[in-house]
Every structure is written in C-alpha cells, then in structure tokens.
Design a protein around this motif. Sequence first.
Motif, PDB file in Angstrom:
ATOM      1  N   ASP A  88       1.497  20.927  -2.628  1.00  9.85           N
ATOM      2  CA  ASP A  88       1.479  22.098  -3.498  1.00  9.85           C
ATOM      3  C   ASP A  88       2.828  22.343  -4.172  1.00  9.85           C
ATOM      4  O   ASP A  88       3.014  23.366  -4.837  1.00  9.85           O
ATOM      5  CB  ASP A  88       1.080  23.341  -2.704  1.00  9.85           C
ATOM      6  CG  ASP A  88      -0.319  23.222  -2.123  1.00  9.85           C
ATOM      7  OD1 ASP A  88      -1.189  22.661  -2.822  1.00  9.85           O
ATOM      8  OD2 ASP A  88      -0.541  23.668  -0.984  1.00  9.85           O
ATOM      9  N   LEU A  89       3.771  21.432  -3.992  1.00  8.15           N
ATOM     10  CA  LEU A  89       5.103  21.598  -4.568  1.00  8.15           C
ATOM     11  C   LEU A  89       5.368  20.523  -5.613  1.00  8.15           C
ATOM     12  O   LEU A  89       4.976  19.367  -5.438  1.00  8.15           O
ATOM     13  CB  LEU A  89       6.174  21.513  -3.469  1.00  8.15           C
ATOM     14  CG  LEU A  89       6.056  22.508  -2.304  1.00  8.15           C
ATOM     15  CD1 LEU A  89       7.165  22.266  -1.300  1.00  8.15           C
ATOM     16  CD2 LEU A  89       6.096  23.939  -2.814  1.00  8.15           C
ATOM     17  N   LYS A  90       6.047  20.906  -6.673  1.00  2.43           N
ATOM     18  CA  LYS A  90       6.460  19.963  -7.707  1.00  2.43           C
ATOM     19  C   LYS A  90       7.977  19.878  -7.712  1.00  2.43           C
ATOM     20  O   LYS A  90       8.666  20.896  -7.792  1.00  2.43           O
ATOM     21  CB  LYS A  90       5.949  20.400  -9.079  1.00  2.43           C
ATOM     22  CG  LYS A  90       6.312  19.433 -10.202  1.00  2.43           C
ATOM     23  CD  LYS A  90       5.747  19.889 -11.536  1.00  2.43           C
ATOM     24  CE  LYS A  90       6.109  18.917 -12.647  1.00  2.43           C
ATOM     25  NZ  LYS A  90       5.564  19.347 -13.953  1.00  2.43           N
ATOM     26  N   VAL A  91       8.483  18.665  -7.605  1.00  2.00           N
ATOM     27  CA  VAL A  91       9.927  18.445  -7.561  1.00  2.00           C
ATOM     28  C   VAL A  91      10.439  18.178  -8.971  1.00  2.00           C
ATOM     29  O   VAL A  91       9.842  17.408  -9.723  1.00  2.00           O
ATOM     30  CB  VAL A  91      10.268  17.250  -6.644  1.00  2.00           C
ATOM     31  CG1 VAL A  91      11.773  17.003  -6.625  1.00  2.00           C
ATOM     32  CG2 VAL A  91       9.756  17.514  -5.234  1.00  2.00           C
ATOM     33  N   ARG A  92      11.546  18.794  -9.327  1.00  2.00           N
ATOM     34  CA  ARG A  92      12.168  18.530 -10.621  1.00  2.00           C
ATOM     35  C   ARG A  92      13.624  18.095 -10.408  1.00  2.00           C
ATOM     36  O   ARG A  92      14.217  18.365  -9.373  1.00  2.00           O
ATOM     37  CB  ARG A  92      12.131  19.775 -11.515  1.00  2.00           C
ATOM     38  CG  ARG A  92      12.862  20.972 -10.958  1.00  2.00           C
ATOM     39  CD  ARG A  92      12.820  22.163 -11.924  1.00  2.00           C
ATOM     40  NE  ARG A  92      13.429  23.356 -11.354  1.00  2.00           N
ATOM     41  CZ  ARG A  92      14.727  23.593 -11.303  1.00  2.00           C
ATOM     42  NH1 ARG A  92      15.579  22.694 -11.794  1.00  2.00           N
ATOM     43  NH2 ARG A  92      15.197  24.702 -10.770  1.00  2.00           N
ATOM     44  N   THR A 138       9.880   9.981  -7.323  1.00  2.00           N
ATOM     45  CA  THR A 138       9.201  10.685  -6.232  1.00  2.00           C
ATOM     46  C   THR A 138       8.594   9.637  -5.318  1.00  2.00           C
ATOM     47  O   THR A 138       7.784   8.812  -5.767  1.00  2.00           O
ATOM     48  CB  THR A 138       8.088  11.607  -6.766  1.00  2.00           C
ATOM     49  OG1 THR A 138       8.662  12.588  -7.628  1.00  2.00           O
ATOM     50  CG2 THR A 138       7.382  12.313  -5.605  1.00  2.00           C
ATOM     51  N   ARG A 146       6.387   8.454  -2.012  1.00  2.69           N
ATOM     52  CA  ARG A 146       5.285   8.876  -1.146  1.00  2.69           C
ATOM     53  C   ARG A 146       4.929   7.730  -0.208  1.00  2.69           C
ATOM     54  O   ARG A 146       4.973   6.566  -0.595  1.00  2.69           O
ATOM     55  CB  ARG A 146       4.054   9.257  -1.973  1.00  2.69           C
ATOM     56  CG  ARG A 146       4.315  10.337  -3.015  1.00  2.69           C
ATOM     57  CD  ARG A 146       3.049  10.646  -3.812  1.00  2.69           C
ATOM     58  NE  ARG A 146       3.312  11.509  -4.945  1.00  2.69           N
ATOM     59  CZ  ARG A 146       3.374  12.837  -4.891  1.00  2.69           C
ATOM     60  NH1 ARG A 146       3.179  13.434  -3.720  1.00  2.69           N
ATOM     61  NH2 ARG A 146       3.617  13.550  -5.974  1.00  2.69           N
TER      62      ARG A 146
END
Length: 237
Positions: A204-208, A213, A215
């Motif tokens: 539910d989090l978006k990294v900027r 990214t 996984r």
Amino acid sequence: MSLRHAWNLLANYTAALAFIVLFASGCATPVGVTRLDEQAAHRELNANILSTGRPSDYSTQILERNALGERFKSDPELVLAELNSGLGKPDERDRLFALSELSFAHAEESGNESYYLASAAYAYAFLFPANPTDAPGPYDPRLRLAVDLYNRGIALGLATKDGKEVDLHGRQLGLPFGSLSLEDNPEGFTYGGNYLINFTSLADLKVRGLRNTYRRAGIGAALSAGVQPLPNNAASR
C-alpha cells in the motif's frame, strides 16, 4: 405525378428500407470475433480482480457452469456459500480458486474484512492441497494470482479499522464458513534489541526518490514496522 404513382414509389421505398433493416439485423450475430491489438489482447488474457476490478475468466466460468452468474450479482454471499458447499467434488481445485477470487471481489464491494481472510484461506488451500498432485503446475496462470490473493487477503483482512496498519496480535477472527484462530509469538516481534510495532503493508506504499524498486518473490504479506527500543538491552540501536 399521379397519386397512384406516388403511392407506388412510397411502397417500394418502404419495402427497400425494411429489407435493409432485416439484412443489417441478420448480420448482427449474438456471437462473433473481433481482432485485438497486442496490448488489448494481453490485458484480456490477464484480467482479474486485482488488475481490472473484475473476476477472471477462470472464476466466471465456474459461476456460469453452475448457473450462478446472475445470482452472484444480487446475492454474492449466498452464491459463495453454495460454491463452498460443493467442495469435495471433482472440480474442487477450480472451486477453491474461484472462491478465493470471488470472496476478494465481494470484500472489495462490501467492505466486509472477513471475506478478505476467506480469500486468503481459499487461496492457501488451492496452493497447498492435502494431495500434492492436486497443486497448480508452474505454467498455470492461476498460481501467481492465487499467491497475490493470499498476500493481499492477509494484509487487508488483518487491517485496523482505519486501514493504515496491520494488526497481528492473537485473537479469534470470524470467517464466512467458520473462525480463524490467530496466534502470535512475542519473540517474533523483536529485532536488533527493538520491539516491532505499527505494522504497515508495503503493497500500500509508493516509494519515490529511488531509481530502483527491489522485490523478492514469495508468499506472505510484506510489512514494514516501527521500532521501540527494549529497556536495558545492549543490542538496542
């Protein structure tokens, strides 16, 4: 132009128009085929409740084979209970997958968190059946989707009321077909001399601000956590 001549022209025009309408309606067959472009074809092949908000063909086929497609729209809980009652039949594997995806769909529509957990339970049963030969093969498209349904079902089913955190403390949780006993191990909540708190679903989090990214594939909900230093612990940092 005489009245008789005008009347004949009107009759011929009406007949021609009727023929065109009948011919056009005859071409509009109830079943047909159209060609899709590459991206549209890929979207159609991979459409599911997580990617498009509507169940995949695998689940809708189960509904249609059991004449439950229309009833699911009006009374999804009754239909899910009916599908559940049919477990143990030769199509059990197909039913388990459909129950997982359709339970998730109903949870999204109703906000009833117990159906998120039901989705996770059905997905787990689909992925890890009692008889290993019944497990989905590596080329079964439902394999990846079932893992995602399990991961998301756990995170959303255990979410706090405001949806911002995941509550992992031990308790009894109601499911549509029974109950789930959630047990916690206090030792599992410590790391580097700290106590882990405030769990949040990483999905539910978006990294900027970062170029990449990373996984790791696996089963289970990926969570972040806050830390609370343990008193008088030399390892705390």
